[in-house]
Design a protein around this motif. Structure first.
Motif, PDB file in Angstrom:
ATOM      1  N   GLY A  12       4.821 -21.712 -21.098  1.00  0.00           N
ATOM      2  CA  GLY A  12       4.977 -20.453 -21.464  1.00  0.00           C
ATOM      3  C   GLY A  12       4.702 -19.692 -19.888  1.00  0.00           C
ATOM      4  O   GLY A  12       3.611 -19.649 -19.329  1.00  0.00           O
ATOM      5  N   ALA A  13       5.827 -19.123 -19.364  1.00  0.00           N
ATOM      6  CA  ALA A  13       5.687 -18.665 -18.028  1.00  0.00           C
ATOM      7  C   ALA A  13       5.767 -17.236 -18.014  1.00  0.00           C
ATOM      8  O   ALA A  13       6.469 -16.580 -17.220  1.00  0.00           O
ATOM      9  N   GLY A  14       5.103 -16.526 -18.818  1.00  0.00           N
ATOM     10  CA  GLY A  14       5.136 -14.938 -18.905  1.00  0.00           C
ATOM     11  C   GLY A  14       3.991 -14.455 -18.050  1.00  0.00           C
ATOM     12  O   GLY A  14       3.780 -15.235 -17.207  1.00  0.00           O
ATOM     13  N   PHE A  15       3.607 -13.448 -18.101  1.00  0.00           N
ATOM     14  CA  PHE A  15       2.421 -12.881 -17.344  1.00  0.00           C
ATOM     15  C   PHE A  15       1.095 -13.569 -17.285  1.00  0.00           C
ATOM     16  O   PHE A  15       0.759 -13.845 -16.179  1.00  0.00           O
ATOM     17  N   ALA A  16       0.911 -14.325 -18.370  1.00  0.00           N
ATOM     18  CA  ALA A  16      -0.478 -15.108 -18.485  1.00  0.00           C
ATOM     19  C   ALA A  16      -0.025 -16.348 -17.733  1.00  0.00           C
ATOM     20  O   ALA A  16      -0.854 -16.864 -16.831  1.00  0.00           O
ATOM     21  N   GLY A  17       1.025 -17.108 -18.121  1.00  0.00           N
ATOM     22  CA  GLY A  17       1.253 -18.418 -17.507  1.00  0.00           C
ATOM     23  C   GLY A  17       1.305 -18.615 -16.068  1.00  0.00           C
ATOM     24  O   GLY A  17       1.184 -19.400 -15.470  1.00  0.00           O
ATOM     25  N   MET A  18       2.358 -17.500 -15.772  1.00  0.00           N
ATOM     26  CA  MET A  18       2.599 -17.236 -14.156  1.00  0.00           C
ATOM     27  C   MET A  18       1.499 -17.162 -13.629  1.00  0.00           C
ATOM     28  O   MET A  18       1.275 -17.618 -12.525  1.00  0.00           O
ATOM     29  N   THR A  19       0.543 -16.076 -13.893  1.00  0.00           N
ATOM     30  CA  THR A  19      -0.760 -15.698 -13.404  1.00  0.00           C
ATOM     31  C   THR A  19      -1.438 -17.170 -13.025  1.00  0.00           C
ATOM     32  O   THR A  19      -2.177 -17.397 -11.848  1.00  0.00           O
ATOM     33  N   VAL A  20      -1.773 -17.900 -14.080  1.00  0.00           N
ATOM     34  CA  VAL A  20      -2.685 -19.284 -14.100  1.00  0.00           C
ATOM     35  C   VAL A  20      -2.120 -20.153 -13.034  1.00  0.00           C
ATOM     36  O   VAL A  20      -2.663 -20.691 -12.113  1.00  0.00           O
ATOM     37  N   ALA A  21      -0.719 -20.309 -13.173  1.00  0.00           N
ATOM     38  CA  ALA A  21       0.013 -21.325 -12.085  1.00  0.00           C
ATOM     39  C   ALA A  21      -0.042 -21.035 -10.575  1.00  0.00           C
ATOM     40  O   ALA A  21      -0.600 -21.629  -9.794  1.00  0.00           O
ATOM     41  N   LEU A  22       0.346 -19.759 -10.374  1.00  0.00           N
ATOM     42  CA  LEU A  22       0.172 -19.357  -8.873  1.00  0.00           C
ATOM     43  C   LEU A  22      -1.262 -19.162  -8.333  1.00  0.00           C
ATOM     44  O   LEU A  22      -1.441 -19.618  -7.177  1.00  0.00           O
ATOM     45  N   ASN A  23      -2.190 -18.692  -9.174  1.00  0.00           N
ATOM     46  CA  ASN A  23      -3.565 -18.450  -8.665  1.00  0.00           C
ATOM     47  C   ASN A  23      -4.104 -19.931  -8.728  1.00  0.00           C
ATOM     48  O   ASN A  23      -4.689 -20.273  -7.485  1.00  0.00           O
ATOM     49  N   LEU A  24      -3.935 -20.841  -9.430  1.00  0.00           N
ATOM     50  CA  LEU A  24      -4.525 -22.154  -9.562  1.00  0.00           C
ATOM     51  C   LEU A  24      -4.118 -22.976  -8.370  1.00  0.00           C
ATOM     52  O   LEU A  24      -4.708 -23.828  -7.729  1.00  0.00           O
ATOM     53  N   LYS A  25      -2.835 -22.813  -8.132  1.00  0.00           N
ATOM     54  CA  LYS A  25      -2.223 -23.502  -6.960  1.00  0.00           C
ATOM     55  C   LYS A  25      -2.747 -22.999  -5.546  1.00  0.00           C
ATOM     56  O   LYS A  25      -2.864 -23.962  -4.508  1.00  0.00           O
ATOM     57  N   ASN A  26      -3.191 -21.659  -5.408  1.00  0.00           N
ATOM     58  CA  ASN A  26      -3.745 -21.296  -4.393  1.00  0.00           C
ATOM     59  C   ASN A  26      -5.144 -21.894  -4.048  1.00  0.00           C
ATOM     60  O   ASN A  26      -5.496 -22.036  -3.166  1.00  0.00           O
ATOM     61  N   LEU A  27      -5.705 -21.936  -5.393  1.00  0.00           N
ATOM     62  CA  LEU A  27      -7.032 -22.070  -5.083  1.00  0.00           C
ATOM     63  C   LEU A  27      -7.278 -23.876  -4.699  1.00  0.00           C
ATOM     64  O   LEU A  27      -8.055 -24.198  -4.087  1.00  0.00           O
ATOM     65  N   ASN A  28      -6.332 -24.688  -5.240  1.00  0.00           N
ATOM     66  CA  ASN A  28      -6.317 -25.997  -5.025  1.00  0.00           C
ATOM     67  C   ASN A  28      -4.807 -26.604  -4.968  1.00  0.00           C
ATOM     68  O   ASN A  28      -4.331 -27.050  -5.962  1.00  0.00           O
ATOM     69  N   PRO A  29      -3.949 -26.545  -3.840  1.00  0.00           N
ATOM     70  CA  PRO A  29      -2.604 -26.787  -3.596  1.00  0.00           C
ATOM     71  C   PRO A  29      -2.626 -28.459  -4.147  1.00  0.00           C
ATOM     72  O   PRO A  29      -1.333 -28.571  -4.172  1.00  0.00           O
ATOM     73  N   SER A  30      -3.302 -29.408  -4.132  1.00  0.00           N
ATOM     74  CA  SER A  30      -3.058 -30.818  -4.276  1.00  0.00           C
ATOM     75  C   SER A  30      -3.077 -30.892  -5.809  1.00  0.00           C
ATOM     76  O   SER A  30      -2.596 -32.058  -6.237  1.00  0.00           O
ATOM     77  N   LEU A  31      -3.299 -29.975  -6.589  1.00  0.00           N
ATOM     78  CA  LEU A  31      -3.254 -30.064  -8.179  1.00  0.00           C
ATOM     79  C   LEU A  31      -1.826 -30.507  -8.707  1.00  0.00           C
ATOM     80  O   LEU A  31      -0.916 -29.576  -8.404  1.00  0.00           O
ATOM     81  N   PRO A  32      -1.633 -31.212  -9.579  1.00  0.00           N
ATOM     82  CA  PRO A  32      -0.193 -31.311 -10.300  1.00  0.00           C
ATOM     83  C   PRO A  32      -0.204 -30.445 -11.207  1.00  0.00           C
ATOM     84  O   PRO A  32      -0.791 -30.519 -12.386  1.00  0.00           O
ATOM     85  N   ILE A  33       0.794 -29.434 -11.116  1.00  0.00           N
ATOM     86  CA  ILE A  33       0.867 -28.212 -12.032  1.00  0.00           C
ATOM     87  C   ILE A  33       2.339 -28.473 -12.589  1.00  0.00           C
ATOM     88  O   ILE A  33       3.087 -28.424 -11.966  1.00  0.00           O
ATOM     89  N   LEU A  34       2.509 -28.545 -13.904  1.00  0.00           N
ATOM     90  CA  LEU A  34       3.788 -28.445 -14.666  1.00  0.00           C
ATOM     91  C   LEU A  34       3.935 -27.114 -15.396  1.00  0.00           C
ATOM     92  O   LEU A  34       3.004 -27.132 -16.375  1.00  0.00           O
ATOM     93  N   VAL A  35       4.700 -26.166 -15.319  1.00  0.00           N
ATOM     94  CA  VAL A  35       5.033 -24.932 -15.993  1.00  0.00           C
ATOM     95  C   VAL A  35       6.442 -25.396 -16.863  1.00  0.00           C
ATOM     96  O   VAL A  35       7.290 -25.687 -16.483  1.00  0.00           O
ATOM     97  N   VAL A  36       6.158 -25.173 -18.357  1.00  0.00           N
ATOM     98  CA  VAL A  36       7.239 -25.350 -19.206  1.00  0.00           C
ATOM     99  C   VAL A  36       7.713 -23.991 -19.793  1.00  0.00           C
ATOM    100  O   VAL A  36       6.756 -23.335 -20.237  1.00  0.00           O
ATOM    101  N   ASP A  37       8.871 -23.436 -19.834  1.00  0.00           N
ATOM    102  CA  ASP A  37       9.261 -22.316 -20.615  1.00  0.00           C
ATOM    103  C   ASP A  37      10.834 -22.381 -21.111  1.00  0.00           C
ATOM    104  O   ASP A  37      11.620 -23.459 -20.755  1.00  0.00           O
ATOM    105  N   SER A  38      10.931 -22.064 -22.371  1.00  0.00           N
ATOM    106  CA  SER A  38      12.484 -21.833 -23.012  1.00  0.00           C
ATOM    107  C   SER A  38      13.455 -21.080 -22.114  1.00  0.00           C
ATOM    108  O   SER A  38      14.561 -21.363 -22.356  1.00  0.00           O
ATOM    109  N   GLU A  39      13.142 -20.291 -21.140  1.00  0.00           N
ATOM    110  CA  GLU A  39      14.024 -19.221 -20.657  1.00  0.00           C
ATOM    111  C   GLU A  39      13.928 -19.834 -19.043  1.00  0.00           C
ATOM    112  O   GLU A  39      13.160 -20.559 -18.535  1.00  0.00           O
ATOM    113  N   SER A  40      15.062 -19.572 -18.313  1.00  0.00           N
ATOM    114  CA  SER A  40      15.268 -19.967 -16.928  1.00  0.00           C
ATOM    115  C   SER A  40      14.760 -18.792 -16.073  1.00  0.00           C
ATOM    116  O   SER A  40      14.539 -19.050 -14.923  1.00  0.00           O
ATOM    117  N   LYS A  41      14.337 -17.638 -16.565  1.00  0.00           N
ATOM    118  CA  LYS A  41      13.953 -16.516 -15.935  1.00  0.00           C
ATOM    119  C   LYS A  41      12.964 -15.745 -16.377  1.00  0.00           C
ATOM    120  O   LYS A  41      12.813 -15.824 -17.550  1.00  0.00           O
TER     121      LYS A  41
END
Length: 391
Positions: A12-41
């Protein structure tokens, strides 16, 4: 920072999912993060009303996930989740793909709730995503070519219903005779008093009919049946727009994990799912134990996402997570073309300046920084005369 063997999967890449992914990557750039969503935008829902009225362009509210995540070094997959096996830490998707995870974040958002009322699914328009927007816009535009004063009903006196009613009236002037149906005794019953008062003024100015203490019993192709203190009344209609509520999108989850009272996933104040400390639920699909009154808004979802990113970073380091605390930063509501109302942090503002402030705040919150800059630049260029006047 410690490393992990399997990816952190965010569904889910709505407001919650988007915020988790981008903030977590900023905190630890080496982490493997996969985001899945049924939409492309990404769907920036608060700006859908301005897309309808052509106050902004569609690209300003729909950045592509591929651009957002590739720029951040995050993997994106377009797919639809069908099952979670919590014991095995495995996800199953619609194309039979299976993925294992070390940490799981589910935030699949919400879908319209018809409350099993007869005819709603078949005979109403919705306004939950851009598919709904395009369908509604097509109908409204075609209606301009025929007779005026068509009977348009909007069910739900919350922010979405109010914003739609004002926008449609401003766009199409006398093309529609708009009635707003609300089951309680006032509109915006869960919102700030100032915004409610400004909304009432906006509706009255536009001569939008408000039917309070009224519930819909049935919607047919030609009529809408409404129950009120006067009994059940059937009224002719040309179109009904349903904004009366949403429900969590949890079709992939066993009912054992869904609370009967709220219909959502119960999580603790660390945002963890009970008995599964490596799994988290955020946004519209979750409810925090002891914080049941939190509203279902983008503001809550984004704050949860930012907090969870910090907690995941702590957990990966072997540290204890921290409890979530919500900070109410206020609310904003659009009240027609070029007008809005803002209430929060001791500030109240309405009218044209509130609309410009709201627009700039949302532009700054677009998830793709490149799109955010373009959107804000576009807005500033168009509205620079406003700044000269007020500042």
């Amino acid at each position: 920072m410690k490393s992990i063997q399997k990816p952190i999967v965010i569904v889910g890449a709505g407001f919650a999912g988007m915020t988790v992914a981008l903030n977590l990557k900023n905190l630890n750039p080496s982490l493997p993060i996969l985001v899945v969503d049924s939409e492309s935008k990404f769907i920036f829902k608060p700006l859908m009303y301005e897309v309808l009225s052509k106050e902004i362009r569609i690209w300003e509210a729909t950045p592509k996930f591929a651009n957002i995540f590739s720029d951040a070094g995050i993997t994106f997959l377009k797919n639809c989740l069908t099952k979670i096996s919590f014991k095995e830490n495995i996800l199953e998707f619609s194309d039979e793909l299976k993925l294992s995870y070390q940490y799981l974040v589910i935030c699949t958002g919400s879908i319209p709730n018809s409350f099993f009322i007869k005819g709603v699914e078949e005979n109403c328009y919705f306004f939950n995503d851009f598919h709904d927007l395009n369908k509604l816009k097509s109908f409204l535009t075609k209606s301009q070519k025929t007779s005026s004063h068509k009977k348009l009903f909007i069910v739900g006196g919350g922010p979405s219903g109010i914003e739609l009613a004002c926008k449609i009236q401003d766009i199409f002037t006398d093309q529609f005779q708009i009635s707003l149906i609300e089951k309680s005794n006032e509109i915006l019953s869960r919102n700030k008093i100032f915004n409610r008062e400004q909304a009432e003024i906006a509706l009255e100015k536009r001569k939008i009919n408000i039917l309070l203490n009224s519930t819909v019993k049935e919607v047919s192709k030609t009529e809408i049946s409404i129950s009120s203190e006067d009994g059940i009344t059937s009224l002719d209609k040309d179109i009904v727009i349903w904004t009366a509520g949403v429900k969590p999108n949890l079709s992939y989850l066993e009912t054992d994990y869904i609370t009967k009272k709220y219909g959502r996933i119960l999580v603790n104040n660390n945002l963890q799912i009970e008995n599964h400390n490596n799994c988290f639920a955020l946004g519209d699909i979750s409810i925090i134990s002891g914080m049941e009154e939190l509203p279902i808004t983008a503001q809550v979802a984004m704050q949860e996402g930012k907090h969870l990113a910090k907690n995941l970073a702590l957990l990966i380091q072997g540290k204890d997570p921290l409890p979530f605390e919500f900070q109410d930063n206020g609310e904003m509501i659009s009240l027609g073309i070029g007008e809005a109302s803002i209430s929060g942090l001791g500030v109240t503002l309405s009218g044209k300046l509130a609309f410009e402030a709201r627009r700039l705040i949302y532009a700054s919150k677009l998830p793709d920084i490149n799109e955010s800059i373009k959107s804000a630049s576009s807005w500033i260029f168009q509205k620079k005369s406003i700044f000269k006047k007020f500042f």
